[in-house]
Every structure is written in structure tokens, then in C-alpha cells.
Design a protein around this motif. Structure first.
Motif, short mmCIF file in Angstrom:
data_model
loop_
_atom_site.label_atom_id
_atom_site.label_comp_id
_atom_site.label_asym_id
_atom_site.label_seq_id
_atom_site.Cartn_x
_atom_site.Cartn_y
_atom_site.Cartn_z
N HIS A 106 0.83 -1.21 0.00
CA HIS A 106 0.00 0.00 0.00
C HIS A 106 0.87 1.26 0.00
O HIS A 106 0.63 2.20 -0.76
CB HIS A 106 -0.89 -0.02 1.25
CG HIS A 106 -1.78 1.17 1.39
ND1 HIS A 106 -3.03 1.24 0.81
CD2 HIS A 106 -1.58 2.35 2.03
CE1 HIS A 106 -3.57 2.40 1.10
NE2 HIS A 106 -2.71 3.10 1.84
N GLN A 109 2.34 2.55 -3.09
CA GLN A 109 1.42 3.23 -4.01
C GLN A 109 1.32 4.72 -3.69
O GLN A 109 0.48 5.42 -4.24
CB GLN A 109 0.01 2.61 -3.91
CG GLN A 109 -0.20 1.40 -4.79
CD GLN A 109 0.07 1.69 -6.25
OE1 GLN A 109 1.13 1.37 -6.77
NE2 GLN A 109 -0.89 2.31 -6.94
N ILE A 119 -1.33 -7.64 -3.14
CA ILE A 119 -1.68 -7.82 -1.73
C ILE A 119 -2.34 -9.17 -1.51
O ILE A 119 -2.12 -9.84 -0.51
CB ILE A 119 -2.64 -6.68 -1.28
CG1 ILE A 119 -1.92 -5.33 -1.37
CG2 ILE A 119 -3.11 -6.93 0.14
CD1 ILE A 119 -2.78 -4.14 -0.94
N LYS A 424 -3.94 -2.83 -5.33
CA LYS A 424 -2.66 -2.49 -4.72
C LYS A 424 -2.81 -1.66 -3.46
O LYS A 424 -1.86 -1.46 -2.73
CB LYS A 424 -1.82 -1.69 -5.72
CG LYS A 424 -1.58 -2.40 -7.04
CD LYS A 424 -1.03 -1.41 -8.03
CE LYS A 424 -1.04 -1.91 -9.46
NZ LYS A 424 -1.26 -3.33 -9.67
N LYS A 425 -3.97 -1.05 -3.25
CA LYS A 425 -4.09 -0.22 -2.05
C LYS A 425 -5.47 -0.34 -1.46
O LYS A 425 -6.42 -0.76 -2.12
CB LYS A 425 -3.74 1.23 -2.36
CG LYS A 425 -4.57 1.87 -3.44
CD LYS A 425 -4.12 3.28 -3.69
CE LYS A 425 -4.96 3.91 -4.79
NZ LYS A 425 -4.48 5.24 -5.16
N LEU A 426 -5.56 0.06 -0.19
CA LEU A 426 -6.81 -0.06 0.54
C LEU A 426 -7.38 1.32 0.78
O LEU A 426 -6.64 2.30 0.97
CB LEU A 426 -6.56 -0.77 1.88
CG LEU A 426 -6.03 -2.20 1.82
CD1 LEU A 426 -4.52 -2.24 1.83
CD2 LEU A 426 -6.59 -3.03 2.97
N LEU A 431 -8.78 -0.09 5.46
CA LEU A 431 -7.69 -0.12 6.43
C LEU A 431 -8.22 -0.36 7.83
O LEU A 431 -7.68 -1.16 8.59
CB LEU A 431 -6.91 1.20 6.40
CG LEU A 431 -5.95 1.43 5.23
CD1 LEU A 431 -5.46 2.88 5.22
CD2 LEU A 431 -4.75 0.48 5.33
N TYR A 452 -2.16 7.44 2.80
CA TYR A 452 -1.15 6.85 1.92
C TYR A 452 -0.06 6.15 2.71
O TYR A 452 0.62 5.28 2.20
CB TYR A 452 -0.48 7.93 1.05
CG TYR A 452 -1.34 8.41 -0.07
CD1 TYR A 452 -1.65 7.56 -1.15
CD2 TYR A 452 -1.85 9.71 -0.08
CE1 TYR A 452 -2.44 8.00 -2.19
CE2 TYR A 452 -2.64 10.16 -1.12
CZ TYR A 452 -2.94 9.30 -2.16
OH TYR A 452 -3.72 9.74 -3.19
#
Lengths: 523, 399
Positions: A106, A109, A119, A424-426, A431, A452
Motif C-alpha cells: 500500500h 502506491q 496484496i 494495490k491499495k486499501l 484499512l 497513503y
């Protein structure tokens, strides 16, 4: 070493055109079977048939083996060994590793970096590795020489996250994931690349199909070194962690016959069956675990399926008429995937609800309890039993087919979703859910400050978890992954008529030789 | 095959010999390697539980639990996996082992370049032998078998040190040097790719005072021009192409009075790598004295045009084109292979001696060193457009 041979080199088989030397007796047998089916039902008849096949094998009557078994765990609860670890502590360790693995991807990114990562693969396979790290994988300083482990390429963040808890990698290094050139002090390679991280990664695995292939030949080469008297490799096991989608690459399946033929009981495949490949289900209309079981059994491997978590044990014990097993056998992977992206109520309706007997079976359970019926690949006890059986099996390589959820506990945007491999990110909400699910002591403010850059989590050197983790690795011969960097030099014998010797050149003969010292006097 | 004699010899050394791991994908007989079956034996965890049909022959098929040869069956992917396991044993087991994987060159890099890329990542060391190299040399086998480009694919792998030697003595030097680089003090994480051919040729003795540095770096003058009082030229050749170059040298002198040096280019790819490294250095050090690529140094004083020839497609010799001083052109085997005699194929692709002569004369005519009519005259004399006019050459060699 497989000192005792349990299997013949030539696979079992039955000729299809055997003469019937006593037709009368044969028809009596057939009638008996008809009788069981008619009077006791197909379920009972099936049991009797399977028992007879088993008995025939026990009495060494050559009957072809079945290529598939029911869609349940190969190892029954009664045969499960005692789990020697502290399950609570090991789950805490898993939670920390999982959080940090997701965070390092994360954080990679973050704006102006945006180098991505995966992930979900590690999320589904964390338990597969944790059981190995805490109980099985032998490190380089183990007296037996240590194991050779092929980690699934896309699970690399998990290995970095564990090395962080072990104190081998710093936060700063984690933040260099996928920034090998630009990150101050150097970054971490995307995947296992020995050339780029020579003291850490030992085997490159991320070209799909090559990990399994190379693991087979590694195990075989270990035997070769043993047989040729070059090195005692008898205590060295080869583990290959593979994906179910990856098994579509012909390289791996194409070589499984070699492993069976050479009786490589020093080899275990662990196939993470999260039922998903990059774009969608691996076998939406079928069952990849059953298909793989058939391939491997047919090739002569020992197959251990880890389908269901312990929560299912009482239900299966109560399944006296086989209704639940029948449902399990007949549900497609596509549906299993959808269940895990829905809810307990959905599973009650669309899975258990398909048969009145199973619907009744789960009446006492709440929707939450149904939702909490887990898959075997996340259950330490089930995995421990499988690994132990694999390492103790002789005469055959073992494949463990472990059913998991891709994006496990990452929240509703990840779990079982078709696009999960690419995510790729939450979100901030993801989170928070993820943190809650892992019971981590991270305040909301730490997540809200800069979504971030959510913090890594380290309980500290003195914590019970870190102490436990380190103690386990010490017992098992040191941290992994790890690669030996100091190497022996060979004395390359001088060639007779070496170009450095002009006297020798005059008497050159063909072919030139690299003789032993005794021979070099002839030049 | 000259190489097999070399291998047999080095495997005899007691300490060093046991570290060799010959890997064969069911082509041992093609390469003449069945001669090591009885001594080195084929590895099998089960030994040999049957009575071998050829047990009474001198070269019988011998399996043993202590066998040294990994015989993989028709299985290049598995062979590369074995190569990788053996070639990285220095790290995985602290036991340096020297894999020697010999294969049909067409089914090496073309089929398993990804496996070899992973081997490079894993820092495997050892030797790959692309036997039966060349688009025209494995002549009878045709389109799918004739390899005119594996050298080009090999050039894409940064860990591969590739050579296309012309003679056995070159192979010996290259392998000795390779052993020092990979297993001696240098401990370099590279592996070697040598292409060898199945065409029987007379192996010359190593010339006295041979330029070993040039041989290892990629180019040396193998045969100085004959004493002819005419224009100068240079033929650059590798592998089996050397035979055509040497014949062209004779024809150029006898028929046209041209004095051509013949250079053995043992490695087009290493020459390119050296030149690229020099350019990189010069880019980063614009104020310093510029590094001169080895190929440029070597040919600085070579008068006359340069014509390159090999049994590879033109793109292989063209790898060095930017740095060859003066006129440079190349001949090669571009296009699909076909089955025919070697002389017909070489005439078809225009890599044979006569075609080299015409190409050289053409270069000379362009600079005015020979009259403009000469190339046409030569083309006509040799009938280079007629495959049936090609002189019959060597037809032997297993495939």
C-alpha cells in the motif's frame, strides 16, 4: 532418503480384457451389489465399494487407484496430530506479518511512487507459510543442511514483512519495495530474484510454471548428490509453494511424472487453491482441487487435500447420510468463490439450502457462525497435520492442495473479488476494517493522518510474539529466506600444453586435457 | 565430434572430473556422447534392474545409482531445470558442480529461453553446448531443426557468455578460461554458451603463438593473407563458416589476385558487449580519454573492406557493425531452413566460398580497387545463383 520402497516402479493397472473364468460367481457378486443398492441405497453401496477397493489394495490385489476422493480433508480429525505450537501467539504473529505485508504494498502506491504490488496472494497464503516457518522449514545452519524453499513469487511482500519482524529488514527498507534504484540505500526487488538480493532469495519463482519445475529437479538433484557421494542431502526437504492458476502452465504438470518415478519423498508441493487466477475463477465450472488431485494421483503422488477448517468438523461428523459431502462434491468453484464474496445468510440459502437435510443441519447456527465456517488453508491445525504427513511420507512426493480465499480478511473489496490480484491499495475504510479484523492496536488517527502512509506494526523485541518467532527460527536452523553467499573455489587443473607454457605448446597433442596432477608430468 | 573427446578427457581427472554433470536430452548418440555411457554411467535412483539389450557391446547403455550423466529424455525444459539445480549447487549446497548441458541448438534458447533467464537470475554457472548449430549444417533436418538464430537469443541474456568457435583448440581455450571465471578465484555469475557443429572437418593443430587474448575476447587473425600483390580484403568468420572463409581466401588469391586476411570471430556477442561497455563509459566520462572498443582496436590496421560470414542470420555479425572500421558487409542465413545438401543450402543462402568471393569483390569494386566488371564476372563464373553449380562438399555428420 527412501530406503524402503513401498511402490513398484511400474504403475498399477488392470488389463481391460480379462477372461471371465467363472461367470456364475461373477453374477452372484453383481447381484449382491444390486441388492445393497436396492435395499440400503446408493450411499451405502458407495461405501461398500470404496471399502472393497481399499481392502483389495491391502491384500495386494491389483486394482487401479481412484483418481479423486470426496471434496473433504484427506486427513480426518481423528488422525490429526497434536498441534505443538501456541496457536494464539502464532495467530498474533500472522496478524503482524499480514498487516505489514499489505502496508508495504500500500505504501509503495504513495503519490509519485505508485509502483504497485500484489496484496491478495499473500493474504490467502499467510497461514501456509507461517506453519512452515514456525514448525517445518529448516534454515541454512540446521545440521541437516537446511531445506530448499520455492516461495510463490507474488507472495514476496509476506517474506519481507516477516524479515522485518525478525529484525532483518528495517522500515526504511520496506519502504523501498519495488524501488531498487531510486530508494536511498537500495530497495527491495518486486519478487524473489537472487541476482538482485543475493543474501536473501535463493530461487526465482515468478515466471509462472518454472517454480514447480525447478523444485522437482532441485529435489532430484539433491538425491543425485547423495547417490554420487558428493553430499549427504538426506535431511534436506524441498518445498514449492504454487498457485492453482499457475498449474495451468504445462511446465510444472509436465514434470510431475519425473518426481513420482524417482520417488522424490524429499519434495512437497503446497498449492494455494484460492480458486482465482488473474482475471476470474480458475475453474468456475469445475473444481480445480479435484482436477489437480486426479492429475497428481494419476502420476503417482501422495495427495493431501486441506479443504475445510475445524469449524466444519462437527457438521461433517453429523452428516450421517452424506448429504453435506454430496453438496460439497457437487458445488462448482465459481459458486464457492461467490459465497465468500457474499454473506452468511447467502451461504445458508444457496449452499446449505439446496438440500433439506443440510438446511436443517445448520438451523442452530447463526448467519455469523455460518460465515465463520473457514477454509482449511487458513487453519493451523489442519495445515500442521498435512505438513507433518507430507514430511513423514516415504516413497512418493506429496502435494498438499490447500483451499484458501484470495484477499483473505482484506475486506469486502478484496475477498474473492475477480479484480483482487491487481488491487494495490486499501481505502481508509478497508484499512480500519482490516486493522479491526487483525485486532491491531493502531489508533484511527494514525490511519487518518495520511491514508497513503499507514504505519507498520511491530510489537517490539521484548514482546511474546517476537520472542516466540525468534525462538522457533533458532530451533529450526535460522532465518529464511536466505541464500549462501560465500562459496568454495575449485582449483582448475592446469591444462597440459597450457597457453602460458610455451615449452608445452610445442608438444601439444589433441585433445588437450585438464589432467590430474599425476598426469600433468606427461606434458 | 572434437568436443566429445575433450569432455571425456576432462572427466577423467579424479577430483575435478567428479564435479562435472553432463545433462543430455536424449540426443547423446547424435553428438557421439554415447561413448561416455559405460564409464560415467547414466544416473538412475533405481540402478539398472533389467538386462541391457546391448550389454555385450563396448558402448552399452549403463544405468547406475552412482551414475554421473543426467539423461533427461526428450525434455529440454527439465534439462534446463537440471542445469539450474546443478549450476547453483555452489550456493544451495556449497558444492560447486559444473553442469554441461548439450542439446540440439534449435531447441535450446528458442524453446527454453525463459528457463535460462531464470537460471541467470539464480546465478547458475556452467556450460551450454548448442550442438548441431547452423542453418545449413544440420542440413537434412529442415525448417524446424536448422538453427540460424540461437546466438541472437543468447545475446539477449546478460549472464550468457556466448562463443561460436571454429576449431577444437579454440573450444579448449574458451572452456579453460570459462572454468577460471566461474569456478576459480573470479567466481563470476555467468554461464557459457558454445555452439558446435555436426560437420566433420579436419581439426588443425593450434597455430604457434596463437593470439589467445583475441581468441578469448572475440576476434583474432587466424590466417594472414597469402602473398599476393593485389588489393587487400578481410573476411570475418565464425563457427563452421570458417571453412568457407578459408576457401574464399584461396579463390580470392588464385582467381582474382586479392589478398584477404581471415579473422576468426569466436564471439560476435562478446565483441558487442565490450563495445557497448566502452560507449557507456564514454557517455559517463565525456571529458576523459575515450575507450576504444576491442573490435575497433583489432581492425584498426586491417586494410580493405570487411566481409562477415557465418551460419547465422546476418543480424548476428551485424551486432558489431557500428564499430567495424571501414566498409563492412555481412552474409548470412536469413529465412527458414530447408532440407537439402549442405552445398546446395549454402549456395541458396549465399554464404559459401564463392558467394563470399563475389561479395568481397563487390566491396572492392565500390572503392575502385578492382574494375567494376569484376564482381559480375565472378558471379557468372561461379554461377552463384545456381544451387546445382555448387561444388559438392562434406556430407557426413549425425543428426
Amino acid at each position: 532418503m527412501a530406503t524402503e520402497r513401498k511402490r513398484p516402479v511400474i504403475s498399477d493397472g488392470l488389463p481391460s480384457q480379462l477372461p471371465d473364468i467363472d461367470p456364475e460367481e461373477t453374477s452372484e457378486w453383481v447381484e449382491s451389489l444390486d441388492g445393497v443398492i436396492d435395499e440400503r441405497g446408493a450411499k451405502r453401496a458407495r461405501y461398500v465399494m470404496l471399502r472393497l477397493l481399499e481392502r483389495a489394495r491391502e491384500r495386494q490385489v491389483g486394482v487401479p487407484p481412484l483418481t479423486t476422493t470426496d471434496y473433504i480433508n484427506t486427513i480426518t480429525p481423528e488422525r490429526e496430530p497434536w498441534f505443538p505450537g501456541d496457536e494464539h501467539v502464532e495467530r498474533r504473529i500472522r496478524a503482524y506479518v499480514r498487516w505489514n505485508a499489505a502496508m508495504l504494498v500500500h505504501r509503495a502506491q504513495r503519490p509519485e511512487i505508485g509502483v504497485g504490488g500484489h496484496i491478495s496472494t499473500f493474504a490467502s497464503s499467510a497461514s501456509l507459510y507461517e506453519v512452515g516457518f514456525n514448525h517445518f522449514f529448516r534454515g541454512k545452519s540446521h545440521p541437516g543442511g537446511g531445506d530448499h524453499i520455492f516461495y510463490q513469487g507474488h507472495a514476496s511482500p509476506g517474506m519481507y514483512a516477516r524479515a522485518f519482524l525478525e529484525g532483518r529488514l528495517s522500515e526504511h527498507q520496506l519502504d523501498g519495495f519495488r524501488q531498487e534504484l531510486s530508494h536511498p540505500g537500495g530497495g527491495l526487488p518486486s519478487y524473489p530474484h537472487p541476482r538482485l538480493m543475493p543474501d536473501f532469495w535463493e530461487f526465482p519463482t515468478v515466471s509462472m510454471g518454472l517454480g514447480g519445475l525447478n523444485a522437482i529437479y532441485q529435489a532430484r538433484f539433491n538425491r543425485y548428490l547423495q547417490h554420487r557421494g558428493i553430499k549427504d542431502t538426506s535431511q534436506q526437504h524441498v518445498w514449492a509453494f504454487l498457485g492453482d492458476g499457475e498449474m495451468d502452465e504445462p511446465e510444472t504438470l509436465g514434470a510431475i511424472g519425473v518426481a513420482a518415478r524417482e520417488e522424490l519423498d524429499n519434495l512437497t508441493f503446497v498449492i494455494n487453491c484460492n480458486l482465482q487466477r488473474l482475471d476470474g475463477p480458475v475453474r468456475g465450472n469445475g473444481k480445480v482441487m479435484q482436477e489437480l488431485e486426479a492429475f497428481f494421483r494419476g502420476a503417482g503422488w501422495n495427495v493431501i487435500k486441506v479443504v475445510w477448517g475445524r469449524e466444519w468438523d462437527p457438521l461433517l461428523a453429523a452428516d450421517t447420510d452424506g448429504a453435506l459431502v454430496n453438496l460439497m462434491n457437487t458445488t462448482t468453484d465459481g459458486d464457492y468463490q461467490t459465497y465468500k464474496a457474499e454473506s452468511g445468510a447467502y451461504v445458508r440459502e444457496h449452499f446449505f439450502g439446496r438440500d433439506p437435510r443440510t438446511r436443517k443441519m445448520v438451523e442452530p447456527l447463526s448467519d455469523d457462525e455460518i460465515w465463520n465456517l473457514k477454509r482449511g488453508g487458513h487453519d493451523y491445525r489442519k495445515l500442521y497435520a498435512a505438513y507433518k504427513a507430507a514430511t513423514e511420507h516415504t516413497g512418493q512426493p506429496t502435494v498438499i492442495l490447500a483451499k484458501t480465499i484470495k484477499g483473505w480478511t482484506l475486506g469486502s473489496h478484496f475477498e474473492g473479488r475477480n479484480a483482487t490480484h491487481q488491487m494495490k491499495k486499501l481505502t481508509l475504510e478497508d484499512l480500519k476494517t482490516f486493522r479491526d479484523r487483525l485486532y491491531l492496536d493502531i489508533p484511527d488517527s494514525a490511519l487518518e493522518d495520511n491514508p497513503y502512509l499507514p504505519p507498520y506494526y511491530n510489537p517490539g523485541e521484548k514482546s511474546e510474539e517476537i520472542q516466540y518467532l525468534k525462538e522457533r527460527r533458532e530451533q529450526l536452523g535460522g532465518y529464511l529466506p536466505s541464500r549462501r553467499t560465500s562459496t568454495k573455489r575449485l582449483t582448475v587443473p592446469a591444462r597440459s600444453g597450457s597457453p602460458t607454457s610455451s615449452a608445452a605448446r610445442a608438444s601439444r597433442r589433441w585433445p588437450p586435457r585438464w589432467p590430474s596432477s599425476a598426469c600433468s608430468r606427461t606434458s | 565430434m572434437a568436443f566429445v573427446r575433450l569432455l571425456k578427457d576432462i572427466m577423467k581427472d579424479k577430483e575435478f572430473g567428479k564435479r562435472w554433470v553432463p545433462i543430455i536430452p536424449d540426443e547423446a548418440r547424435t553428438f557421439g556422447l554415447d561413448s561416455i555411457f559405460p564409464t560415467a554411467k547414466i544416473y538412475s535412483p533405481h540402478g539398472q534392474r533389467y538386462t541391457s539389450v546391448d550389454r555385450e557391446l563396448f558402448l552399452s547403455y549403463k544405468e547406475s545409482t552412482t551414475g554421473q550423466i543426467l539423461h533427461e529424455g526428450i525434455n529440454e525444459a527439465g534439462s534446463v531445470a537440471s542445469f539450474t539445480a546443478a549450476g547453483s549447487a555452489y550456493a544451495t549446497h556449497d558444492e560447486p558442480m559444473i553442469p554441461m548441458y548439450i542439446f540440439y541448438s534449435m531447441f535450446g534458447f528458442q524453446r527454453t529461453a525463459d528457463g535460462l533467464w531464470a537460471a541467470a537470475d539464480q546465478m547458475a554457472r556452467g556450460f551450454l553446448l548448442g550442438a548441431t548449430a547452423g542453418r545449413t549444417t544440420l542440413n537434412g533436418e529442415g525448417l524446424q531443426h536448422e538453427d540460424g538464430h540461437s546466438m541472437l537469443i543468447a545475446a539477449t541474456n546478460p549472464a550468457v557468455v556466448a562463443y561460436d568457435p571454429a576449431f577444437s583448440f579454440e573450444i579448449a581455450h574458451i572452456m579453460e578460461h570459462g572454468l577460471h571465471r566461474m569456478y576459480g578465484d573470479a567466481q563470476e555469475n555467468v554461464f557459457y554458451y558454445l555452439t558446435v557443429y555436426n560437420e566433420p572437418i579436419l581439426q588443425p593443430a593450434e597455430p604457434a603463438g596463437v593470439d589467445v587474448e583475441g581468441l578469448l575476447k572475440g576476434i583474432y587473425r587466424y590466417s594472414p593473407a597469402p602473398q599476393v600483390d593485389g588489393p587487400k580484403a578481410n573476411v570475418l568468420a565464425s563457427g563452421t563458416g570458417m571453412q568457407w572463409a578459408l576457401k574464399a581466401q584461396q579463390l580470392l588469391a588464385q582467381d582474382w589476385g586479392v589478398a584477404a586476411d581471415v579473422w576468426s570471430v569466436t564471439s560476435w556477442t562478446e565483441l558487442r558487449r565490450d563495445a557497448v561497455e566502452a560507449e557507456e563509459y564514454n557517455l559517463l566520462n565525456p571529458g576523459a580519454e575515450a575507450k576504444v572498443p576491442y573490435i575497433q582496436q583489432k581492425l584498426a590496421d586491417a586494410d580493405g573492406p570487411k566481409v562477415a560470414v557465418s551460419d547465422w542470420m546476418r543480424a548476428v555479425p551485424d551486432l558489431i557493425a557500428r564499430w567495424v572500421p571501414g566498409d563492412y558487409t555481412s552474409l548470412g542465413t536469413d529465412g527458414f531452413g530447408m532440407s537439402d545438401t549442405r552445398h546446395a543450402l549454402r549456395r541458396h543462402f549465399h554464404v559459401d566460398a564463392e558467394s563470399i568471393v563475389v561479395a568481397t569483390l563487390r566491396q572492392l569494386a565500390r572503392s575502385g580497387a578492382v574494375p567494376a566488371t569484376v564482381p559480375t564476372e565472378a558471379a557468372k563464373k561461379y554461377a552463384i545463383d545456381d544451387v546445382n553449380a555448387a561444388p559438392v562438399g562434406e556430407t557426413g555428420g549425425d543428426s
